[in-house]
Write an enzyme that holds these catalytic residues in place. Sequence first.
Site, mmCIF file in Angstrom:
data_model
loop_
_atom_site.group_PDB
_atom_site.id
_atom_site.type_symbol
_atom_site.label_atom_id
_atom_site.label_comp_id
_atom_site.label_asym_id
_atom_site.label_seq_id
_atom_site.Cartn_x
_atom_site.Cartn_y
_atom_site.Cartn_z
ATOM 1 N N ASP A 130 49.900 44.227 57.747
ATOM 2 C CA ASP A 130 49.149 43.370 56.871
ATOM 3 C C ASP A 130 49.787 42.323 56.221
ATOM 4 O O ASP A 130 50.764 42.578 55.222
ATOM 5 C CB ASP A 130 48.183 44.325 55.921
ATOM 6 C CG ASP A 130 47.120 43.608 55.515
ATOM 7 O OD1 ASP A 130 46.727 42.657 56.189
ATOM 8 O OD2 ASP A 130 46.636 43.892 54.376
ATOM 9 N N HIS A 137 43.687 33.330 48.064
ATOM 10 C CA HIS A 137 43.726 34.577 47.639
ATOM 11 C C HIS A 137 44.782 34.936 46.402
ATOM 12 O O HIS A 137 44.587 35.793 45.618
ATOM 13 C CB HIS A 137 43.792 35.793 48.740
ATOM 14 C CG HIS A 137 43.603 37.019 48.608
ATOM 15 N ND1 HIS A 137 42.580 37.694 48.047
ATOM 16 C CD2 HIS A 137 44.450 37.902 48.714
ATOM 17 C CE1 HIS A 137 43.110 39.038 47.870
ATOM 18 N NE2 HIS A 137 43.845 39.224 48.164
ATOM 19 N N ARG A 146 48.586 38.123 36.417
ATOM 20 C CA ARG A 146 49.597 37.627 35.755
ATOM 21 C C ARG A 146 49.251 36.652 34.778
ATOM 22 O O ARG A 146 50.389 35.883 34.252
ATOM 23 C CB ARG A 146 50.751 37.212 36.946
ATOM 24 C CG ARG A 146 51.327 38.598 37.390
ATOM 25 C CD ARG A 146 52.489 37.901 38.411
ATOM 26 N NE ARG A 146 52.092 37.158 39.457
ATOM 27 C CZ ARG A 146 51.795 37.547 40.820
ATOM 28 N NH1 ARG A 146 51.427 38.787 40.736
ATOM 29 N NH2 ARG A 146 51.428 36.752 41.537
ATOM 30 N N GLU A 203 37.772 43.499 52.405
ATOM 31 C CA GLU A 203 38.543 42.261 52.239
ATOM 32 C C GLU A 203 38.394 41.658 53.831
ATOM 33 O O GLU A 203 38.365 42.122 54.888
ATOM 34 C CB GLU A 203 40.246 42.773 52.515
ATOM 35 C CG GLU A 203 40.630 43.477 51.078
ATOM 36 C CD GLU A 203 41.974 43.498 50.900
ATOM 37 O OE1 GLU A 203 42.923 43.385 52.092
ATOM 38 O OE2 GLU A 203 42.589 43.599 49.766
ATOM 39 N N GLU A 205 39.231 39.648 56.767
ATOM 40 C CA GLU A 205 40.473 39.313 57.334
ATOM 41 C C GLU A 205 40.201 39.110 59.001
ATOM 42 O O GLU A 205 39.359 39.479 59.460
ATOM 43 C CB GLU A 205 41.638 40.509 57.347
ATOM 44 C CG GLU A 205 41.967 40.651 55.816
ATOM 45 C CD GLU A 205 43.310 41.627 55.760
ATOM 46 O OE1 GLU A 205 44.108 41.386 56.418
ATOM 47 O OE2 GLU A 205 43.295 42.143 54.664
ATOM 48 N N ASP A 237 39.838 45.261 55.907
ATOM 49 C CA ASP A 237 40.934 46.126 55.426
ATOM 50 C C ASP A 237 40.461 46.367 54.065
ATOM 51 O O ASP A 237 40.723 45.899 53.168
ATOM 52 C CB ASP A 237 42.180 45.222 55.332
ATOM 53 C CG ASP A 237 43.381 46.336 55.224
ATOM 54 O OD1 ASP A 237 43.135 47.294 55.818
ATOM 55 O OD2 ASP A 237 44.515 45.733 54.596
ATOM 56 N N ARG A 241 40.617 49.380 45.007
ATOM 57 C CA ARG A 241 41.314 48.599 44.011
ATOM 58 C C ARG A 241 41.837 49.018 42.840
ATOM 59 O O ARG A 241 42.996 48.987 42.282
ATOM 60 C CB ARG A 241 40.455 47.412 43.453
ATOM 61 C CG ARG A 241 39.908 46.469 44.349
ATOM 62 C CD ARG A 241 41.089 45.604 44.929
ATOM 63 N NE ARG A 241 40.512 44.703 45.948
ATOM 64 C CZ ARG A 241 41.234 43.854 46.879
ATOM 65 N NH1 ARG A 241 42.524 44.095 46.773
ATOM 66 N NH2 ARG A 241 40.487 43.297 47.695
ATOM 67 N N GLN A 244 44.916 51.568 44.264
ATOM 68 C CA GLN A 244 45.994 50.352 44.442
ATOM 69 C C GLN A 244 46.702 49.917 43.205
ATOM 70 O O GLN A 244 47.936 49.789 43.059
ATOM 71 C CB GLN A 244 45.371 49.158 45.335
ATOM 72 C CG GLN A 244 46.439 48.221 45.738
ATOM 73 C CD GLN A 244 45.834 47.246 46.592
ATOM 74 O OE1 GLN A 244 44.617 47.106 46.972
ATOM 75 N NE2 GLN A 244 46.823 46.131 46.935
ATOM 76 N N LYS A 257 45.086 51.889 50.318
ATOM 77 C CA LYS A 257 44.873 50.899 51.579
ATOM 78 C C LYS A 257 44.851 51.817 52.753
ATOM 79 O O LYS A 257 44.109 51.522 53.933
ATOM 80 C CB LYS A 257 45.906 49.873 51.715
ATOM 81 C CG LYS A 257 45.914 48.812 50.572
ATOM 82 C CD LYS A 257 44.717 47.965 50.510
ATOM 83 C CE LYS A 257 44.843 46.979 51.578
ATOM 84 N NZ LYS A 257 43.720 45.925 51.585
ATOM 85 N N THR A 261 40.632 50.995 58.214
ATOM 86 C CA THR A 261 40.668 49.789 58.395
ATOM 87 C C THR A 261 39.873 49.518 59.570
ATOM 88 O O THR A 261 39.924 50.038 60.591
ATOM 89 C CB THR A 261 42.109 49.122 58.726
ATOM 90 O OG1 THR A 261 43.068 49.167 57.748
ATOM 91 C CG2 THR A 261 42.080 47.516 59.159
ATOM 92 N N THR A 354 43.487 38.836 53.306
ATOM 93 C CA THR A 354 42.265 38.286 52.916
ATOM 94 C C THR A 354 42.193 36.915 52.856
ATOM 95 O O THR A 354 43.212 36.090 52.448
ATOM 96 C CB THR A 354 41.896 38.562 51.487
ATOM 97 O OG1 THR A 354 41.967 39.968 51.214
ATOM 98 C CG2 THR A 354 40.705 38.272 51.005
ATOM 99 N N GLU A 368 37.630 39.094 43.996
ATOM 100 C CA GLU A 368 37.653 38.008 43.634
ATOM 101 C C GLU A 368 36.316 37.159 43.235
ATOM 102 O O GLU A 368 35.978 36.635 42.334
ATOM 103 C CB GLU A 368 38.079 36.943 44.722
ATOM 104 C CG GLU A 368 39.860 37.173 44.919
ATOM 105 C CD GLU A 368 40.091 36.462 46.389
ATOM 106 O OE1 GLU A 368 40.515 35.439 46.242
ATOM 107 O OE2 GLU A 368 39.947 37.437 47.459
#
Length: 420
Positions: A130, A137, A146, A203, A205, A237, A241, A244, A257, A261, A354, A368
């Site tokens: 992945d 993203h 961050r 997600e 993808e 996927d 959250r 993770q 994760k 999938t 993503t 998001e």
Amino acid sequence: MVLKSFVEVHPESHFPLQNLPYGMFKPNHCSEARPGVAIGDFVLDISVIASAGLLDGPFLRNSNCFNQPNLNKFLELGRPAWKEAHATLQKLLSETEPTLRDNANLRQKALVPMEKVQMLLPVAVGDYTDFYSSINHARNCGLMFRGAGEPIKPNWFHLPIAYHGRASSIVVSGTDIIRPRGQDRPVGNSPPYFGPSRKMDFELEMAAVVGPGNELGKPVDVNEAADHIFGLVLMNDWSARDIQGWECIPLGPFLGKNFGTTISPWIVPLDSLEPFACDAPTQNPPPLPYLSEKKSRNYDISLEVHIKPSGHEDSYVVSKSNFKHLYWTIAQQLAHHTINGCNLKPGDLLGSGTISGPEPDSYGSLLELTWNGQKPLTIAGETRTFLQDGDEVIISGFCKGDGYTVGFGTCSGKILPFPA
């Protein structure tokens, strides 16, 4: 001239003669798996066509690749065989070719109504990687976790970031997903939470399906990488959250994760997507020579995510994005994957990561779209920060041609509660 089939194809169908995506199916529960291509509301059974001696070109006549439980052996043959198969099947299904059109017995055996078939995983997936190739993203996640100082780490602009996923839990569209259990970060001095995930997410993808692969120790040149990619599928996927977020430092995703999938059953060949190729975003700084493409290309594939809330009959669009937003191309992903000598094999999947667009309604995850739960969505009068039990996520993708649509069908899955 617009290509037309003797099989009736609705103008909005994802499966016109220009597409012919490949999949594996069972005509009924008692039958064995066999390969097919989608045409309108039918599946053309390729094993019937091959048994009738109609796939007799130089690259296919001595192969039993269409008498297999998956498409891996066909993928291994490479682009000349893929082109030959596509051209032959396209000719057989065209409105001007009598071979299949005028043979009622063969036509009845070969064309199966799509509503009657059971779709299966199209390939046996040996390995799954992945990637993390959407700049929008990456920026959104960086801003959330961050802050604005350095939302994207410098290395992201020099190489396609990725991790190895779990191949055994890849499932075909329509398979239910059981809400995973795991740990979440502790509050204060309490021990970590343990139980069903409280932040289940999708997600948006796509995934590249590897064709011939490469030998161990022999990297693939970035300008030859497309010959090692058979086509693309839709992918969800799924992500827990909370699990993770607690486990990912220092090594990355694991239980958050690897529980599931979902991919679409139809692989759209790159050759069918060729009319929709477009320039990839400009990369700054320029990539290192082994990632520098002579022609850096993406594909203009419109993507939508629908959520059908638990207990509702209708689904509602929550995101509209596009494959062309990817910063790192699938050719660069494959070349980078092999630059250290890693060997890829037929049927391996390379997830895009993503796919988020630049606008809030084009973000490719609830993380998001709700900004980690701070901005709940309203769907059918109900609020959602993350997925609830019984919610179904439906992803679709398509390209608009002149009078036709090349599409992927759908990639769907419903969240079920963890068994008591």
